[in-house]
Design an enzyme around this catalytic site. Sequence first.
Site, PDB file in Angstrom:
ATOM      1  N   HIS A  42       0.730  -1.305  -0.014  1.00 36.01           N
ATOM      2  CA  HIS A  42       0.203  -0.087   0.020  1.00 36.01           C
ATOM      3  C   HIS A  42       0.878   1.238  -0.054  1.00 36.01           C
ATOM      4  O   HIS A  42       0.724   2.267  -0.746  1.00 36.01           O
ATOM      5  CB  HIS A  42      -0.955  -0.101   1.297  1.00 36.01           C
TER       6      HIS A  42
ATOM      7  N   ASP B 262       7.358  21.839 -26.271  1.00 33.69           N
ATOM      8  CA  ASP B 262       7.173  20.320 -25.688  1.00 33.69           C
ATOM      9  C   ASP B 262       8.294  20.456 -24.756  1.00 33.69           C
ATOM     10  O   ASP B 262       9.054  21.358 -24.283  1.00 33.69           O
ATOM     11  CB  ASP B 262       7.635  19.330 -26.805  1.00 33.69           C
TER      12      ASP B 262
ATOM     13  N   TRP C 223       6.780   0.176   4.003  1.00 34.05           N
ATOM     14  CA  TRP C 223       7.496   0.798   2.653  1.00 34.05           C
ATOM     15  C   TRP C 223       8.770   1.226   2.957  1.00 34.05           C
ATOM     16  O   TRP C 223       9.531   1.610   2.047  1.00 34.05           O
ATOM     17  CB  TRP C 223       6.505   1.747   2.406  1.00 34.05           C
TER      18      TRP C 223
ATOM     19  N   SER D 214      13.141   6.319 -13.903  1.00 38.29           N
ATOM     20  CA  SER D 214      12.220   6.877 -14.467  1.00 38.29           C
ATOM     21  C   SER D 214      12.019   8.461 -13.675  1.00 38.29           C
ATOM     22  O   SER D 214      12.122   9.322 -14.560  1.00 38.29           O
ATOM     23  CB  SER D 214      10.718   6.260 -14.162  1.00 38.29           C
ATOM     24  N   SER D 215      12.128   8.538 -12.422  1.00 37.60           N
ATOM     25  CA  SER D 215      12.054   9.674 -11.841  1.00 37.60           C
ATOM     26  C   SER D 215      13.315  10.807 -12.352  1.00 37.60           C
ATOM     27  O   SER D 215      13.268  11.786 -12.381  1.00 37.60           O
ATOM     28  CB  SER D 215      12.193   9.497 -10.253  1.00 37.60           C
TER      29      SER D 215
ATOM     30  N   HIS E 275      13.286  11.519   3.810  1.00 36.40           N
ATOM     31  CA  HIS E 275      12.689  12.824   3.923  1.00 36.40           C
ATOM     32  C   HIS E 275      12.615  13.701   2.784  1.00 36.40           C
ATOM     33  O   HIS E 275      11.572  14.360   2.785  1.00 36.40           O
ATOM     34  CB  HIS E 275      13.382  13.370   5.387  1.00 36.40           C
TER      35      HIS E 275
ATOM     36  N   GLU F  47      11.901  12.891  -0.021  1.00 36.21           N
ATOM     37  CA  GLU F  47      10.993  12.449  -0.777  1.00 36.21           C
ATOM     38  C   GLU F  47       9.597  13.100  -0.045  1.00 36.21           C
ATOM     39  O   GLU F  47       8.593  13.306  -1.091  1.00 36.21           O
ATOM     40  CB  GLU F  47      10.875  10.627  -0.315  1.00 36.21           C
TER      41      GLU F  47
ATOM     42  N   TYR G  98       9.001  16.180   0.718  1.00 34.92           N
ATOM     43  CA  TYR G  98       8.923  17.394   0.227  1.00 34.92           C
ATOM     44  C   TYR G  98       8.627  17.166  -1.425  1.00 34.92           C
ATOM     45  O   TYR G  98       8.190  17.995  -2.037  1.00 34.92           O
ATOM     46  CB  TYR G  98       9.834  18.381   0.643  1.00 34.92           C
TER      47      TYR G  98
ATOM     48  N   SER H 213      -0.744  27.040  -5.377  1.00 34.04           N
ATOM     49  CA  SER H 213      -0.317  28.359  -5.593  1.00 34.04           C
ATOM     50  C   SER H 213      -0.880  28.915  -6.970  1.00 34.04           C
ATOM     51  O   SER H 213      -0.993  30.176  -7.183  1.00 34.04           O
ATOM     52  CB  SER H 213       1.114  28.487  -5.639  1.00 34.04           C
TER      53      SER H 213
ATOM     54  N   HIS I 107      15.518  12.571  12.293  1.00 38.25           N
ATOM     55  CA  HIS I 107      14.134  12.723  13.138  1.00 38.25           C
ATOM     56  C   HIS I 107      12.922  11.682  12.859  1.00 38.25           C
ATOM     57  O   HIS I 107      12.226  11.360  13.869  1.00 38.25           O
ATOM     58  CB  HIS I 107      13.344  14.218  12.834  1.00 38.25           C
ATOM     59  N   HIS I 108      13.360  10.992  11.957  1.00 36.86           N
ATOM     60  CA  HIS I 108      12.503   9.495  11.993  1.00 36.86           C
ATOM     61  C   HIS I 108      13.140   8.520  12.729  1.00 36.86           C
ATOM     62  O   HIS I 108      12.594   7.456  12.899  1.00 36.86           O
ATOM     63  CB  HIS I 108      12.641   9.266  10.316  1.00 36.86           C
TER      64      HIS I 108
ATOM     65  N   THR J  64       7.511  27.007   6.025  1.00 43.07           N
ATOM     66  CA  THR J  64       6.094  26.396   5.710  1.00 43.07           C
ATOM     67  C   THR J  64       5.027  27.214   6.278  1.00 43.07           C
ATOM     68  O   THR J  64       4.042  27.408   5.688  1.00 43.07           O
ATOM     69  CB  THR J  64       5.915  24.819   6.387  1.00 43.07           C
TER      70      THR J  64
ATOM     71  N   LYS K   5       4.616  30.099   3.732  1.00 46.06           N
ATOM     72  CA  LYS K   5       3.565  29.550   2.608  1.00 46.06           C
ATOM     73  C   LYS K   5       2.231  29.757   3.055  1.00 46.06           C
ATOM     74  O   LYS K   5       1.297  30.313   2.329  1.00 46.06           O
ATOM     75  CB  LYS K   5       3.974  28.210   2.213  1.00 46.06           C
TER      76      LYS K   5
ATOM     77  N   ARG L  57       1.696   0.994  14.983  1.00 51.32           N
ATOM     78  CA  ARG L  57       1.408   0.909  13.582  1.00 51.32           C
ATOM     79  C   ARG L  57       1.783  -0.525  13.202  1.00 51.32           C
ATOM     80  O   ARG L  57       2.442  -1.143  13.946  1.00 51.32           O
ATOM     81  CB  ARG L  57       2.076   2.029  12.998  1.00 51.32           C
TER      82      ARG L  57
END
Lengths: 379, 529
Positions: free
Chosen positions: B80, B109, B145, B172-173, B256, B258, B260, B271, B305-306, B331, B334, B453
């Site tokens: 998932h 293009d 994950w 790909s990315s 991390h 990722e 953002y 925006s 921090h994870h 943040t 924004k 979890r």
Amino acid sequence: MTAPGLLTALLYGCVLAAAVSSGNAEAAAPWNLQPAASRLAADIHDLHEWVMILVTVIFVGVFGFMFWAVYAHRKSVGHKAAHFHENTTVEIIWTVIPLIILVVIAWPVTKTVIAQKDTSNADITIKVTGYQWKWGYDYIKGEGEGISFISTLSTPRDQIEGRAPKGEHYLLEVDNELVVPIGKKVRVLTTAADVIHSWWVPVFGAKQDAIPGFIRDIWFKADKTGTFRSQCAELCGKDHGFMPVVVRVVSAEDYTKWVAEQKKLAAASADDPNKSYTLDELKARGEKVYAANCVACHQATGKGAPPAFPPLDGSKVVNGPKNDQIALELNGKPGTAMAAFDKQLNDVELAAVITFTRNAWGNKTGEAIQPSEVKALRK
Amino acid sequence: MSAVIDSHGQAHDHHGGGYGGIMRWITTTNHKDIGTLYLWFSFIMFMTGGAMAMVIRAELFEPGLQFVNPDFFNQLTTMHGLIMVFGAIMPAFVGFANWQIPMMIGAPDMAFARMNNWSFWLLPFAASMLMLSFFMPGGAPGVGWTLYAPLTVQMGMGMDLTIFAIHLLGMSSIMGSINIITTILNMRAPGMTLMRMPLFCWTWLITAYMLLAAMPVFAGAVTMTLTDRHFGTSFFNAAGGGDPVLYQHIFWFFGHPEVYIIALPAFGVISQVIPAFSRKPLFGYASMVYATSAIAILSFMVWAHHMYTVGMPVTGQLFFMYATMLIAAPTGVKVFNWVATMWRGSLSFETPMLFACGFLFLFTLGGFTGLVLALVPVDIQLQDTYYVVAHFHYVMVAGALFSAFAGIYFWLPKWTGRMYDETLGKWHFWLSMIFFNMIFFVQHFLGLAGMPRRIPDYPLMFETWNKISSIGAFGFGLTQLLFLYIVLKAIRSGEKAPQRPWEGADSIDWTMIPTPAPYHTFETPPVIK
């Protein structure tokens, strides 16, 4: 004052109001942290409440503006758009003030972080080892030194699989609870035998990953007696949800009594690895060991859950040369969930469970494996 | 999506000997076609990952094991997560980038049109490999994950397929990023200076650089896992001189940023949408650009921090805590800018704006729980509990997904030339909003009360909130079928869209290109005054 200026002023007015309001007293609630049983946990709760109040006020302040705009500045009520699109003063203010708020938050938090990390001068040191899927406890220093046991989930499979009503402490009960005295600083060393686990007791504000091959430490000092329950907090494979942590905090006298009992018990029940047992003795004992250690994967029927957890009924290993099976149980099988049981089970228990598997279900080797045979193969 | 219907003929006109039918999609080098492919792919993955979430929530509806065994449960949570992050959310925003960036900067293009085709066509193969892992001996990996070592070493062949799938997704990315960077830096129309670009292009430019920096790190981490599994290395095995925690450091150095990488393009969409429906220019454009850059740079300095509970030195904990708290400042800028854009505007609330407001409200809530989690002692109580699950779903679903919905409703008229059904769109928003909060708001309570979890069964005290959460999840899942219906209805029989259906939308894709956008746009560069 310009509109954005007013906006900012109001916003931070709300924040100030929050700063002077005080936190609420804690209570056991299904939506909040569990009531603390240590000073450290109480500090953490206070921090959490304080920060929550602060952010709630900021949140309400900011979105007060959004909802006011949603209400009053709609096209449908004929509001005409203004055309301002920047204001350096306001932008500097709303960058700097959050930074100041962050410093205000960081100060008390830093003190708690430092306190949380100070594991020096402990009264009792206990090593906690994570296994798939149970906890091993060794009292290695202080009163109770030498006591050692494994703590496994005691909730019956029938309750888990819905064949029996669930008990009060469903999934939060174990055969052997960790026992500690009140008011003593307990240093906990964590490590693991297979994968990463995490030992966690919320009421003490103590959580520490148990990492295979490394030792980490934390501490707690309980200020309430009682039984406190929690679970492993790091995904550790199939039965991650089934390895509770249960700690019983007792008075100093009760603790001394408990230690004496444990020592006596250990002396009385010490298995004699040099004795020879009959086939029936081994099978009876082995069935119990199997139920406590093997059944989660290999199942009561011995059919396992292939392909991850192979069947034992009719297995080539179980019906093959006995030394191969003994070695497998002692050392595990790297790269699979089959754990090494050499440190978890003694020679008698291993001999019994091996004998049981070789003579249960369709397996009929008729062999009785003696503890001495296991002992001989230990590395 | 429009291109299927509206521009088939044009495709033939412009491509001498061009293909029709399925071959058109396989061979296409048109940024609009490829954007469409990305978006449909993303939707299929969204439904696949969503179906897994339904099974997870069904199992958690009440205590005890009912539907799946614990092993399969872990496989579902793992897949998932991987499918939603790499299959659904990231490709959705690449889809937006493909459609919009050339039209927004006045380019004909993407810079590397053939590579663009390849970037997309790697995805279906990667996704198939991920899904195939379920059918390998031992099933898909049941490790979360995050793919933490050394649990990954115990897994079957499904783990290897997952690793190779991640390699493909990463390729790909990276190719997509190179394309976006080159397009933005080299193909802007005369007069379209960087600081005049729509903010969506800025957020993607910064995101693309982040992808370039982060994806190879992840590829490295999973490759080390692969060699630990098969070639006897011990990167993450203490017995051979390695360290399981090293994996986590490498993973989160990618992981991390990722977050953002997903959030910044979402900020970009918001925006565009908020000023359009406020009929007022975006407040603080320059500070938005600086805040976005600040977030990008800081996001590479906060990874641990994870990992507060792995046992870091106190100085390490403090450094990562302060750095993480610092992200709240840009943040916050924004969020203040968006609110100030709405302030004294002339607001109307068509579906894109509703989703944008929903985003603003709930993403900020997720940001605040992020601040709570940044505090080491509090995090130690909440790490690996449902509080974290609630937090990141506020950021990923109410943040990224809601902004993707806002983007789809906003740009669908441009792409297809047809309007969606406004009433149904509003239903989609309100149902999503209510069910989303039903699922995830109560999970904060579960986490605080101590529910870990990634568990398939739980103690009795957590039953009530889990029931509410599960019911919300089924509602949310069904609501997304409504979204599919709305989009199909718009494409087939929606009202014809005017040139500028949103009067406040003033970027050049609205002002200089007819609606629907023809197959080829800006073949000669426009001059931006």
